[in-house]
Scaffold this motif. Structure first.
Motif, PDB file in Angstrom:
ATOM      1  N   HIS A 132       4.344   6.107   9.208  1.00 33.57           N
ATOM      2  CA  HIS A 132       2.958   6.565   9.247  1.00 33.57           C
ATOM      3  C   HIS A 132       2.437   6.646  10.675  1.00 33.57           C
ATOM      4  O   HIS A 132       1.305   7.001  10.900  1.00 33.57           O
ATOM      5  CB  HIS A 132       2.082   5.640   8.410  1.00 33.57           C
ATOM      6  N   ASP A 166       6.968  10.633  -0.249  1.00 33.48           N
ATOM      7  CA  ASP A 166       5.790  10.543   0.630  1.00 33.48           C
ATOM      8  C   ASP A 166       6.165   9.829   1.916  1.00 33.48           C
ATOM      9  O   ASP A 166       5.373   9.115   2.504  1.00 33.48           O
ATOM     10  CB  ASP A 166       4.630   9.834  -0.082  1.00 33.48           C
ATOM     11  N   PRO A 197       4.332  11.573   6.141  1.00 36.32           N
ATOM     12  CA  PRO A 197       2.973  12.125   6.063  1.00 36.32           C
ATOM     13  C   PRO A 197       2.602  12.974   7.291  1.00 36.32           C
ATOM     14  O   PRO A 197       1.694  13.785   7.219  1.00 36.32           O
ATOM     15  CB  PRO A 197       2.095  10.875   5.975  1.00 36.32           C
ATOM     16  N   ARG A 219       1.082 -10.555  -6.175  1.00 39.29           N
ATOM     17  CA  ARG A 219      -0.195 -10.785  -6.841  1.00 39.29           C
ATOM     18  C   ARG A 219      -0.198 -10.027  -8.156  1.00 39.29           C
ATOM     19  O   ARG A 219      -0.506  -8.849  -8.216  1.00 39.29           O
ATOM     20  CB  ARG A 219      -1.350 -10.334  -5.950  1.00 39.29           C
ATOM     21  N   ARG A 275      -3.347  -8.016  -9.542  1.00 39.46           N
ATOM     22  CA  ARG A 275      -3.920  -6.817  -8.943  1.00 39.46           C
ATOM     23  C   ARG A 275      -3.854  -5.644  -9.912  1.00 39.46           C
ATOM     24  O   ARG A 275      -2.818  -5.324 -10.463  1.00 39.46           O
ATOM     25  CB  ARG A 275      -3.180  -6.465  -7.665  1.00 39.46           C
ATOM     26  N   THR A 281      -4.264  -2.484  -9.224  1.00 38.81           N
ATOM     27  CA  THR A 281      -3.569  -1.315  -8.688  1.00 38.81           C
ATOM     28  C   THR A 281      -2.683  -1.729  -7.519  1.00 38.81           C
ATOM     29  O   THR A 281      -3.084  -1.630  -6.368  1.00 38.81           O
ATOM     30  CB  THR A 281      -4.579  -0.269  -8.193  1.00 38.81           C
ATOM     31  N   PRO A 282      -1.487  -2.197  -7.808  1.00 38.22           N
ATOM     32  CA  PRO A 282      -0.605  -2.588  -6.710  1.00 38.22           C
ATOM     33  C   PRO A 282      -0.185  -1.372  -5.903  1.00 38.22           C
ATOM     34  O   PRO A 282      -0.247  -0.240  -6.378  1.00 38.22           O
ATOM     35  CB  PRO A 282       0.596  -3.205  -7.425  1.00 38.22           C
ATOM     36  N   HIS A 283       0.219  -1.635  -4.662  1.00 39.21           N
ATOM     37  CA  HIS A 283       0.689  -0.550  -3.814  1.00 39.21           C
ATOM     38  C   HIS A 283       1.998   0.005  -4.376  1.00 39.21           C
ATOM     39  O   HIS A 283       2.947  -0.715  -4.584  1.00 39.21           O
ATOM     40  CB  HIS A 283       0.928  -1.061  -2.400  1.00 39.21           C
ATOM     41  N   LEU A 284       2.012   1.284  -4.661  1.00 44.70           N
ATOM     42  CA  LEU A 284       3.233   1.917  -5.148  1.00 44.70           C
ATOM     43  C   LEU A 284       3.456   3.193  -4.354  1.00 44.70           C
ATOM     44  O   LEU A 284       2.515   3.851  -3.951  1.00 44.70           O
ATOM     45  CB  LEU A 284       3.104   2.292  -6.625  1.00 44.70           C
ATOM     46  N   GLY A 292       3.982   6.852  -4.459  1.00 41.43           N
ATOM     47  CA  GLY A 292       3.565   7.749  -5.520  1.00 41.43           C
ATOM     48  C   GLY A 292       4.710   8.465  -6.203  1.00 41.43           C
ATOM     49  O   GLY A 292       4.638   8.783  -7.376  1.00 41.43           O
ATOM     50  N   THR A 295       1.493  -4.435   0.731  1.00 37.75           N
ATOM     51  CA  THR A 295       0.842  -3.374   1.487  1.00 37.75           C
ATOM     52  C   THR A 295       1.174  -3.578   2.953  1.00 37.75           C
ATOM     53  O   THR A 295       0.800  -4.600   3.522  1.00 37.75           O
ATOM     54  CB  THR A 295      -0.681  -3.421   1.305  1.00 37.75           C
ATOM     55  N   PRO A 296       1.868  -2.631   3.579  1.00 39.35           N
ATOM     56  CA  PRO A 296       2.259  -2.824   4.970  1.00 39.35           C
ATOM     57  C   PRO A 296       1.039  -3.095   5.840  1.00 39.35           C
ATOM     58  O   PRO A 296       0.013  -2.432   5.713  1.00 39.35           O
ATOM     59  CB  PRO A 296       2.893  -1.482   5.344  1.00 39.35           C
ATOM     60  N   VAL A 330      -0.977  -5.594   5.779  1.00 40.71           N
ATOM     61  CA  VAL A 330      -1.957  -6.523   5.207  1.00 40.71           C
ATOM     62  C   VAL A 330      -1.221  -7.817   4.844  1.00 40.71           C
ATOM     63  O   VAL A 330      -0.478  -7.851   3.870  1.00 40.71           O
ATOM     64  CB  VAL A 330      -2.644  -5.950   3.951  1.00 40.71           C
TER      65      VAL A 330
END
Lengths: 310, 274
Positions: A62, A86, A89, A128, A131, A133-136, A138, A228-229, A231
């Motif tokens: 990113h 993805d 980007p 966690r 949560r 909506t965990p980071h996935l 897409g 989440t990268p 965090v």
């Protein structure tokens, strides 16, 4: 004086921009997004290709910043090979800048290496659970080149694309790929043998980079420390993870070279586990100079760590 | 390769145009880091837009970012009028730190794609598009026109001299910081935080050092910004370095060369400093 300086500078840049031309007999100019794909294109293309990777190894996908010379080479590339999903980007913008002269996504000069690869939808158990909506990712986890078996469909697609560009070299590309796959098969046998005693071992990973690698060698990623990268986990989540590692007997923590060293040390110390740095990209370590060497290095490091942590 | 640098160079000239001018205000007011704080607040707005389910490229996300930046700008305007017993730089620093930390907390709650914010916040001057340049040119012409229209109170507020008086101060300050927030939010998306900060501060600094009147300072700042843009672009192309970072370093190097030139008398010292 100012205008004179400008004129001189512009003249200089014009001379520099002229560069060497790619004659009909020269190697095919090819651009890849990563060093891993560069290594695989070179394995098939041999001396008939001149490959450049837009991103250096280990850079955060990113945070890739394309340079002027790279933009020019992207425009002139006969083929663009990319990870897809993805994972890039920044690529859309770079292609928009290059304009009509360059490859277009989905066009004849674009090769999305993820086509033909069986993707894993990243369902690694989360740190966690609560949560919503965990980071996935897409479109599935993009680190598919870390399963050496996936080099087969990727190089098959590369061979087809190169043959389309230069049909006179059809046999050469076939030979190159066959020789590469022979070495890959020998490597796979070697790596499987080295990790066979550790089959079923449970690992904790800093990031969600290793599901393909783990699946190939019969290992389980029990949890990811930093879903989440960028965090860092909260103190409570960190505590829960350490407890989980102790209870489940997870003794090895897999880190990438760019993982936060302080966080790696903390998790390893508190859980009594052992941290091992695996290299996710060709060129990310002096010992990972090509695709097969990268697996040699990673398998040796992981086997050593699992043996020492028993 | 030259044609690939044409649009980025045009964008750099547009950035020079508005930022050298706003930089004179910022230097005179002594709020050097206000643009970093506003950019960070705008990023917080983007993050919240993402959490609310808007894609980052959407207009809605941009309005979130702008609303947050203008909100912070109004806060800066109010704290100046109140004459609180704390320096304004302290408030700016606190806004920066808290909004950066809040972004981290919000990203933690956001669904996939949150890390893309970094990419969007730190634009890349090399991959600027024709539409970007046209939008910037239009927007900054409008902002410049507003500042020209209201130049008397705006200049008086920043550079002292005439007192514009009473409650009107808040309104003019709000106009200044509001337009500043609009410019910073738009520029950072295209050029990134570092480059925008450099275009804001360095040409204005050169102008203040060498020129007397606001107009002279502005002309010197514009020339300086254009010169550094050319040198940075050429160095980036010749040495194949990332363009934004090369221009920022070119600003530093040229400023150092001028500074040493004054120090050792190789360049005529301006009258104002004799």
């Amino acid at each position: 004086m100012l205008s004179r300086a400008c004129a001189a500078a512009l003249a200089l840049s014009f001379v520099l921009a002229a560069g060497p031309a790619h004659g009909a007999g020269g190697p095919l100019p090819i651009v890849t997004t990563t060093t891993d794909l560069k290594a695989l294109v070179e394995a098939v293309g041999g001396d008939r290709v001149a490959v450049e990777s837009l991103a250096p190894p280990l850079v955060d996908p990113h945070a890739v910043e394309v340079k002027p010379g790279q933009l020019a080479r992207l425009r002139d590339a006969t083929l663009l090979v990319r990870v897809g999903l993805d994972h890039e980007p920044w690529l859309r913008r770079a292609l928009a800048t290059v304009g009509d002269g360059g490859p277009a996504l989905g066009g004849p000069r674009d090769l999305d290496a993820s086509r033909g690869v069986e993707l894993i939808q990243t369902e690694t158990p989360r740190l966690r659970e609560d949560r919503a909506t965990p980071h996935l990712h897409g479109f599935g986890n993009p680190h598919y080149w870390l399963d050496p078996e996936n080099a087969r469909p990727i190089t098959a697609a590369i061979q087809a694309a190169l043959t389309r560009l230069s049909s006179a070299d059809r046999e050469r590309f076939e030979d190159n790929r066959r020789r590469f796959l022979e070495r890959l098969a020998a490597g796979l046998a070697r790596w499987q043998a080295a990790l066979a005693p550790r089959r079923g071992a449970r690992l904790v990973a800093m990031h969600d980079t290793w599901p393909y690698f783990a699946a190939r060698f019969g290992l389980t990623i029990a949890a990811t420390v930093e879903p989440t990268p960028g965090v860092p986990p909260s103190p409570a989540a960190l505590g829960a993870l350490v407890e989980q590692m102790r209870a489940a007997g997870v003794r090895v923590l897999v880190a990438e070279p760019y993982a936060s060293a302080a966080l790696v040390r903390q998790v390893a110390d508190k859980s009594g586990g052992r941290a091992v740095t695996l290299v996710p990209s060709v060129g990310g370590d002096a010992g990972a100079g090509d695709y097969l060497a990268m697996f040699d290095l990673n398998v040796r490091r992981l086997a050593d760590a699992l043996a020492a942590a028993r | 390769m030259l044609d690939l640098l044409a649009l980025p160079f045009l964008a750099c000239l547009i950035l020079t145009g508005i930022h050298a001018y706003l930089g004179l205000h910022v230097l005179a007011r002594g709020v050097i880091f206000v643009d970093l704080a506003l950019a960070q607040v705008a990023a917080l707005g983007l993050t919240l837009a993402l959490l609310a389910g808007h894609p980052l490229q959407s207009d809605a996300a941009w309005w979130y970012a702008l609303t947050f930046a203008v909100g912070a700008a109004l806060l800066f305007a109010v704290t100046r009028v109140r004459r609180a017993p704390i320096p304004q730089e302290a408030i700016i620093g606190i806004v920066y730190a808290v909004s950066a930390a809040l972004s981290v907390l919000v990203v933690d709650r956001a669904p996939q794609g949150a890390e893309h914010i970094k990419q969007l916040l730190v634009g890349s001057i090399l991959t600027v598009t024709g539409a970007d340049v046209a939008a910037l040119a239009l927007l900054y012409t409008l902002v410049g026109a507003v500042h020209w229209l209201f130049r008397r109170p705006l200049l008086a507020l920043s550079f002292g001299g005439r007192d514009v008086g009473g409650p009107r101060v808040l309104a003019w300050d709000a106009l200044f910081y509001g337009s500043f927030a609009l410019v910073v939010t738009s520029s950072v998306r295209v050029a990134g935080v570092l480059l925008v900060f450099s275009y804001l501060i360095v040409p204005a600094l050169a102008g203040v050092t060498l020129g007397g009147s606001v107009l002279a300072r502005l002309l010197i700042g514009w020339s300086f910004g254009a010169l550094v843009s050319v040198l940075g672009m050429v160095a980036s192309a010749a040495l194949d370095l990332p363009t934004g970072a090369t221009i920022v370093c070119a600003f530093g190097v040229i400023l150092l060369v001028f500074g040493l030139g004054f120090r050792y008398g190789l360049v005529a010292r301006p009258k104002a400093l004799r």
